[in-house]
Write an enzyme that holds these catalytic residues in place. Structure first.
Site, PDB file in Angstrom:
ATOM      1  N   ASP A 335       0.855  -1.182   0.000  1.00 22.68           N
ATOM      2  CA  ASP A 335       0.000   0.000   0.000  1.00 22.68           C
ATOM      3  C   ASP A 335       0.894   1.236   0.000  1.00 22.68           C
ATOM      4  O   ASP A 335       1.861   1.314   0.757  1.00 22.68           O
ATOM      5  CB  ASP A 335      -0.896   0.007   1.240  1.00 22.68           C
ATOM      6  CG  ASP A 335      -1.781   1.236   1.291  1.00 22.68           C
ATOM      7  OD1 ASP A 335      -2.898   1.171   0.774  1.00 22.68           O
ATOM      8  OD2 ASP A 335      -1.342   2.261   1.856  1.00 22.68           O
ATOM      9  N   LEU A 336       0.595   2.191  -0.863  1.00 22.53           N
ATOM     10  CA  LEU A 336       1.335   3.450  -0.914  1.00 22.53           C
ATOM     11  C   LEU A 336       0.589   4.466  -0.062  1.00 22.53           C
ATOM     12  O   LEU A 336      -0.382   5.088  -0.513  1.00 22.53           O
ATOM     13  CB  LEU A 336       1.472   3.936  -2.356  1.00 22.53           C
ATOM     14  CG  LEU A 336       2.140   2.945  -3.327  1.00 22.53           C
ATOM     15  CD1 LEU A 336       2.159   3.519  -4.730  1.00 22.53           C
ATOM     16  CD2 LEU A 336       3.544   2.591  -2.865  1.00 22.53           C
ATOM     17  N   ASP A 378      -3.974   2.395  -5.340  1.00 19.82           N
ATOM     18  CA  ASP A 378      -2.545   2.504  -5.020  1.00 19.82           C
ATOM     19  C   ASP A 378      -2.027   1.244  -4.337  1.00 19.82           C
ATOM     20  O   ASP A 378      -1.071   1.302  -3.565  1.00 19.82           O
ATOM     21  CB  ASP A 378      -2.300   3.723  -4.132  1.00 19.82           C
ATOM     22  CG  ASP A 378      -3.108   3.664  -2.836  1.00 19.82           C
ATOM     23  OD1 ASP A 378      -3.982   2.784  -2.735  1.00 19.82           O
ATOM     24  OD2 ASP A 378      -2.876   4.489  -1.940  1.00 19.82           O
TER      25      ASP A 378
END
Length: 723
Positions: A335-336, A378
């Protein structure tokens, strides 16, 4: 016994059979291999609990019928014998079982069955013309003998009709299907030789081939992938299958050419063959075009169109294949954190470029045999065959460096969740576990979290709490209470802060620290926050109508980051003020530094509210991101000094220094400072002496539905001298 061990031992025994002298030992070995194959097949079907276990049992029964024929064959003194009955009886069982095991799920009357029928009819005409018809029309042979002799090629035609489509199957095959295909190929070759070359029936290599086929069939049943449904393009019309079907249709005019009357049927036969070839050529072009479109559609369906990486569907299929093959693997979900702020600040084009850059980075980091995929938004994922923790650390190291998004160099914060395959685990469950670990990493701010059973328990508890939130919102289990904000100079209440409380019918009182994060995550905070603001404004309007000048000057309402990012949030607030008749200046919206970090939609919403006359408070000031920078970027009217700085102000240390510095910052910028969490009279007096004019906390009153606005808080003067 593992399938690999069985395959090695079984094929070795089949090879040994060719080296033994004819007689009892070779015969005993052959029967032992056949019986062991049946046993392994049944055990495999039972162990893996296959949904098509019944077909495997039918298959085993067919091979058992063949073995019984082998056992009875030496005792047969005449032809036909009981051995022939068992030999012929095996073919229907094997044909039905093979068809059911290798066809895709769906209607029985599918392209596969039609193809098999075309092949069977074509071969059947040839067999009838050259093998069967001469036998059945011979009056010198007894009827039973003719029926048995004709039965062998007839049964062979049926088996060929099923086996040939298996060999021509397109698309991916599981290991079990490969073994089944290999066994079918060996069986087909043996039957062709047995039928067309009678002199080869005594060849020991021929019977060894049948033994090898038994071993391959049993290995297919013992392999873990036998439990996986048949997938791929097994029902599609590829070039190889089209060629075989064309050849099958050409058999009919070919027979006319060989056996027919040239004067009467020669032109018809040749013309028919030309027509078949022309139609097949036309179909070939169509098949080529369809194949190309199918490949494109499959790529679109299984890949992300932005980054070109495989998507979640392709990842789960690859994980399924790895698990079915009996190999271990690890799934890492990435996960960004805070990526949405890139879209808000720099635009979606820059965000897309950043995602493409991350995709290229992940693609370059994975080893051969591993897979990088984009899960959506993302989130990315990596399938690792071995060394999952080491691979996760490599990814973290790579993602610590900035990525280039057009003209922007962006530093992204990655949060990784890791889960490794276990016994009986499905691909979907493995991905879910990795995603649960990823969420735990995101919530805790930890770079990497490995899945444990405790994470599932926490996730399930959050899901149950989220479901209860939904019900309680509908059932009216929430209430709003108000904490007084007092003027330190007079001790009188000048405003209130609206706070939500949840009384669950079973759980009882649920702390906001427990349910607010859950509501933030599942989006219910938007609905709950709107209800809180509407309820607080209605109550404030009643106080103004009933108390007049004694009513509080304003009501303060907390607004979450999720609410600020909602499109049209300022319009919702404006609608509430219009419906309740509360002036814009009488509403103070409290936002946290974290909610505003990254700018974009959140800051736009705050600026819109401020232009409408609504005052803005920066809550928990000093505990978030780049606080002083926010004071320049965001229109702020009130600073709320966090309780953590107030707790120890009466003791020597830098906490008092921070509180002192913050009042100077507020005064210098023309802001109102409100100290939170005041619990003692000593703290209140200390804050007043530092220059604070407003404070709130349990010393002045706990949050209640109806505060006493006439009460005056006593704030005695301190006897100690402030340095």
């Amino acid at each position: 016994m593992g399938w690999r061990t069985w395959l090695a031992c079984g094929l070795g025994a089949a090879a040994l059979y060719t080296l033994l002298p004819p007689g009892g030992l070779a015969r005993t070995l052959a029967i032992a291999v056949a019986l062991a194959s049946i046993t392994v097949m049944i055990i495999g079907a039972r162990r893996h609990r296959s949904p098509v276990a019944g077909s495997w049992y039918v298959f085993a029964a067919g091979i058992a019928s063949w073995v019984l024929g082998d056992v009875l064959y030496p005792a047969g003194l005449s032809f036909p014998s009981w051995a022939d009955a068992f030999y012929l009886g095996a073919y229907p069982l094997l044909t039905v079982a093979l068809f059911r095991l290798t066809r895709q799920r769906g209607p029985v009357w599918s392209g596969n069955l039609i193809d098999a029928a075309i092949i069977a009819v074509g071969l059947g005409i040839v067999y009838w013309t050259f093998l069967i018809e001469p036998i059945v029309s011979d009056p010198s042979t007894p009827p039973l003998t003719r029926a048995v002799v004709a039965g062998y090629p007839t049964a062979g035609v049926l088996l060929c009709a099923v086996i040939i489509p298996i060999l021509l199957r397109r698309g991916p095959r599981t290991a079990s299907l490969w073994l089944l295909t290999a066994g079918s190929a060996v069986t087909l070759a043996g039957n062709v030789v047995y039928t067309l070359v009678p002199a080869a029936t005594e060849n020991r290599l021929l019977y060894a081939g049948y033994l090898a086929a038994y071993v391959l069939f049993a290995a297919a049943a013992a392999h873990p992938s036998m439990n996986q449904p048949v997938a791929g393009d097994g029902d599609s019309l590829g070039r190889s299958r089209l060629t075989v079907l064309t050849a099958s249709t050409l058999l009919v005019p070919a027979v006319l050419l060989i056996r027919g009357d040239w004067h009467r049927w020669g032109v018809v036969a040749v013309g028919s063959m030309v027509l078949f070839v022309l139609v097949a050529s036309r179909m070939s072009g169509y098949v080529t075009r369809v194949d190309s479109q199918a490949r494109q559609l499959r790529h679109l369906a299984m890949h992300d169109d932005l980054t070109g990486l495989p998507n979640r569907r392709e990842l789960e299929q690859r994980v399924t294949a790895v698990l079915a093959a009996g190999f271990g693997c690890t799934v890492i979900v990435i996960d960004l954190a805070g990526f949405r702020h890139i879209n808000d600040r720099l635009g979606r084009a820059a965000g897309d470029q950043a995602l493409v850059a991350v995709g290229e980075l992940l693609r370059s980091c994975v080893r051969d045999g591993d897979l990088a995929a984009r899960m959506g938004a993302d989130e990315f994922a990596v399938l690792v065959r071995s060394g999952g923790t080491a691979a996760a650390n490599r990814l973290l190291e790579a993602l610590r460096h900035p990525v280039q998004a057009g003209e922007h160099e962006l530093l992204l914060t990655a949060r990784l969740g890791l889960a490794s395959a276990g016994a009986g685990l499905t691909a979907a469950e493995l991905v879910r576990r990795a995603d649960t670990a990823r969420y735990a990493a995101k919530s805790s701010g930890t770079p990497l979290v490995v899945h444990t059973a405790e994470l599932d328990e926490c996730a399930e508890a959050a899901e149950r709490l989220g479901a209860d939130l939904r019900h309680s919102l509908d059932d009216g289990d929430f209430t709003v209470v108000y904490q007084p904000i007092v003027a330190l100079r007079t001790g009188r209440v000048v405003a209130v802060e609206a706070l939500v409380r949840w009384t669950h019918p079973v759980r009882g009182q649920v702390s906001p620290a427990d349910f607010i994060p859950v509501a933030e995550d599942n989006g219910l905070i938007v609905e709950l926050g709107e209800w809180i603001m509407r309820t607080a404004c209605r109550q404030f309007a009643r106080w103004r109508a009933e108390l007049g000048g004694s009513a509080p000057q304003y009501v303060s309402v907390n607004v979450s980051a999720r609410q600020l990012s909602e499109p049209g949030f300022p319009d919702v607030v404006a609608g509430i003020l219009m419906d309740t008749g509360v002036p814009a200046a009488a509403l103070l919206v409290e936002v946290t530094e974290t909610a505003l970090f990254g700018g974009g939609v959140a800051i736009d919403a705050v600026e819109t509210l401020h232009r409408a006359g609504i005052r803005i408070a920066l809550d928990d000031f000093g505990t978030g991101h780049s606080s002083l920078g926010l004071l320049r970027a965001v229109p702020v009217d009130v600073l709320k000094v966090d309780k953590s700085f107030v707790d120890e102000i009466t003791e020597p240390g830098r906490q008092a220094v921070i509180v002192d510095a913050l009042i100077h910052v507020s005064n210098g910028l023309g802001l109102r400072a409100v100290a939170e969490g005041v619990e003692t009279a000593e703290q209140a007096e200390y804050l007043r002496e530092l220059g604070y004019h407003y404070a709130q906390g349990w010393h002045f009153g706990r949050p209640v539905a109806q505060p006493d606005f006439g009460a005056v808080a006593l704030i005695p003067a301190r006897t100690a001298v402030i340095d």
